[in-house]
Design a protein around this motif. Structure first.
Motif, PDB file in Angstrom:
ATOM      1  N   LEU A 200       0.833  -1.206   0.000  1.00 58.19           N
ATOM      2  CA  LEU A 200       0.000   0.000   0.000  1.00 58.19           C
ATOM      3  C   LEU A 200       0.868   1.257   0.000  1.00 58.19           C
ATOM      4  O   LEU A 200       0.604   2.215  -0.741  1.00 58.19           O
ATOM      5  N   ASP A 201       1.905   1.253   0.817  1.00 62.02           N
ATOM      6  CA  ASP A 201       2.812   2.408   0.871  1.00 62.02           C
ATOM      7  C   ASP A 201       3.518   2.615  -0.465  1.00 62.02           C
ATOM      8  O   ASP A 201       3.674   3.753  -0.933  1.00 62.02           O
ATOM      9  N   ARG A 202       3.945   1.536  -1.095  1.00 62.53           N
ATOM     10  CA  ARG A 202       4.632   1.648  -2.388  1.00 62.53           C
ATOM     11  C   ARG A 202       3.687   2.171  -3.467  1.00 62.53           C
ATOM     12  O   ARG A 202       4.099   2.961  -4.325  1.00 62.53           O
ATOM     13  N   ILE A 203       2.444   1.724  -3.423  1.00 59.87           N
ATOM     14  CA  ILE A 203       1.470   2.178  -4.418  1.00 59.87           C
ATOM     15  C   ILE A 203       1.314   3.696  -4.346  1.00 59.87           C
ATOM     16  O   ILE A 203       1.279   4.385  -5.371  1.00 59.87           O
ATOM     17  N   VAL A 204       1.237   4.204  -3.125  1.00 66.85           N
ATOM     18  CA  VAL A 204       1.054   5.642  -2.927  1.00 66.85           C
ATOM     19  C   VAL A 204       2.331   6.421  -3.241  1.00 66.85           C
ATOM     20  O   VAL A 204       2.319   7.408  -3.975  1.00 66.85           O
ATOM     21  N   GLU A 205       3.456   5.962  -2.694  1.00 67.68           N
ATOM     22  CA  GLU A 205       4.696   6.715  -2.798  1.00 67.68           C
ATOM     23  C   GLU A 205       5.353   6.609  -4.169  1.00 67.68           C
ATOM     24  O   GLU A 205       5.994   7.552  -4.637  1.00 67.68           O
ATOM     25  N   GLU A 206       5.214   5.450  -4.820  1.00 69.01           N
ATOM     26  CA  GLU A 206       5.886   5.225  -6.105  1.00 69.01           C
ATOM     27  C   GLU A 206       4.922   5.210  -7.282  1.00 69.01           C
ATOM     28  O   GLU A 206       5.322   4.937  -8.406  1.00 69.01           O
ATOM     29  N   ASP A 207       3.650   5.486  -7.008  1.00 68.39           N
ATOM     30  CA  ASP A 207       2.620   5.522  -8.052  1.00 68.39           C
ATOM     31  C   ASP A 207       2.579   4.201  -8.827  1.00 68.39           C
ATOM     32  O   ASP A 207       2.537   4.178 -10.057  1.00 68.39           O
TER      33      ASP A 207
END
Length: 436
Positions: A200-207
């Motif tokens: 979830l964090d990667r989806i948000v931070e790395e698009d």
């Protein structure tokens, strides 16, 4: 960082055996000499480097002990499980049997008595659960999973096996990065949720795309579930309902048929593309074959001698996507030109469809022949289906030519080559004459 210890004028690596390995290495404290005198290296620079190297070797030694023991235990467990099935019972450990009904345990003892097998260690271990269930470390799960799936993998080409393995290695390596290299039976629901949060964090931070995360989670979940089922581990479903919501279905755009005819297939446009890649593109455009199917064609699957020239989509050293993918497709237009130019197939791209696809996509992109970011080489296959729909081809004809499953039950031989040829000729591209 491990620091060197001084002892009797020599630098040493000193390590306490970790708890997880204490039953395998009973030394308690391990002391390994660097063979570097303190007097020769007063600041301990060289000794520090040597200690790090010795530490890597020592940890590798401990892992080797663990993996060797685990492999031996798995072999014993598998032998007991298979023997139990041969005798006619399902394998259960002695702890599971003791926790169950006493009648079941008595029945198993009576079975051994009837078979006069009480003196057989193998039979007793199989029927009375003498071998404990075995676990493996996450770092070994992919290789174990390969062994579990070896019958299925035997049907795949080397390139298909690579594409099967790499996503599983990626999923495991990502998971280990988050929770560490743990034994599979030590994993918890919290570990699975931590991994989901990491994505979830990667989806948000790395698009990143949600579908990428869900694919990673799904692969990991299936390996865990299949290993658990095969080895009767009785593990909890820690990956249940863990998919991330909000995933969007992404479908490649189709080219307009007139765009393909006047822009991509126009004389001279593809001249700088190597001949085999250009021929593969012509076949995909005119027949709707998948890129991998076109690249796999060879002298055994290209037929030019009969009244209807055609290609055969067959396993031919690789695994087809699904059974109904196998089909015969007549050659018309530029696809026929391509097959005549390369009647033995495309050696440069045999079992290397990704290389062909990447090259063609790069070529089309550099020449501004991809109208949007959603267009690609593969879009030609979507265009093929749209062209058939535009001439009101029956659903069965479309399904047969595309290699899709037709919803109605199959009766008879299906459409003939001549019938399929007529439909393909009705949509054939008619660009200006190609030079070759």
């Amino acid at each position: 960082m491990i620091k060197p210890h001084k002892r009797a004028g020599i630098y040493y690596l000193v390590r306490r055996v970790p708890k997880d390995f204490a039953h395998l290495d009973t030394r308690g404290i391990v002391r390994l000499s660097t063979e570097i005198a303190v007097a020769d290296d007063p600041r301990g620079v060289r000794a520090g480097q040597r200690v790090q190297a010795l530490n890597v070797e020592l940890e590798a030694y401990w892992r080797g002990l663990r993996d060797g023991q685990s492999a031996e235990a798995r072999m014993r467990f598998e032998a007991a499980r298979k023997r139990a099935l041969a005798i006619g019972v399902t394998y259960e450990t002695i702890n599971d049997l003791l926790a169950g009904k006493i009648e079941d345990l008595v029945e198993r003892v009576e079975l051994l008595v009837d078979r006069k097998a009480l003196e057989s260690e193998l039979d007793v271990a199989a029927v009375l659960g003498g071998e404990p269930k075995v676990s493996i470390m996450l770092s070994n799960l992919v290789s174990e999973y390969e062994e579990m799936k070896k019958a299925e993998l035997a049907l795949k080409s080397p390139n298909q096996r690579r594409k099967w393995k790499n996503p599983r290695l990626l999923a495991i390596n990502n998971f280990i990065e988050v929770v560490g290299d743990k034994a599979i039976d030590r994993l918890t629901r919290s570990d699975a949720l931590r991994f989901r949060t990491w994505w979830l964090d990667r989806i948000v931070e790395e698009d990143l795309d949600i579908g990428t995360a869900n694919k990673n989670l799904g692969i990991l979940s299936r390996m865990y579930r299949d290993y658990n089922k095969l080895h009767q581990m009785g593990l909890p479903p820690i990956f249940a309902e863990i998919a991330i919501e909000g995933e969007m279905d992404k479908q490649r755009a189709a080219f307009k048929p007139e765009y393909v005819e006047k822009q991509i297939l126009a004389p001279g446009v593809l001249d700088d593309l190597n001949e085999q890649a250009r021929a593969v593109l012509w076949i995909v455009a005119e027949t709707g074959l998948r890129i991998s199917e076109a690249c796999a064609l060879d002298s055994t699957t290209i037929s030019l001698d009969g009244d209807v020239p055609y290609v055969m989509v067959r396993p031919n050293g690789r695994q087809l996507k699904v059974q109904h993918t196998a089909r015969d497709i007549p050659l018309v237009g530029v696809a026929l030109d391509a097959a005549k130019a390369f009647p033995n197939g495309f050696s440069r791209y045999h079992d290397k469809p990704d290389s062909c696809s990447a090259l063609v996509n790069k070529y089309l992109g550099h020449r501004n022949l991809l109208p949007t970011d959603d267009h690609s080489f593969y879009s030609l296959r979507h265009t093929f289906e749209d062209r058939l729909t535009a001439v009101d081809a029956p659903e069965k004809i479309i399904a047969v030519l595309m290699g899709h499953k037709h919803q109605r039950p199959k009766y008879g031989e299906g459409p003939s080559l001549e019938q399929k040829q007529r439909w393909l000729q009705s949509i054939v591209y008619k660009p200006a004459k190609h030079a070759g």
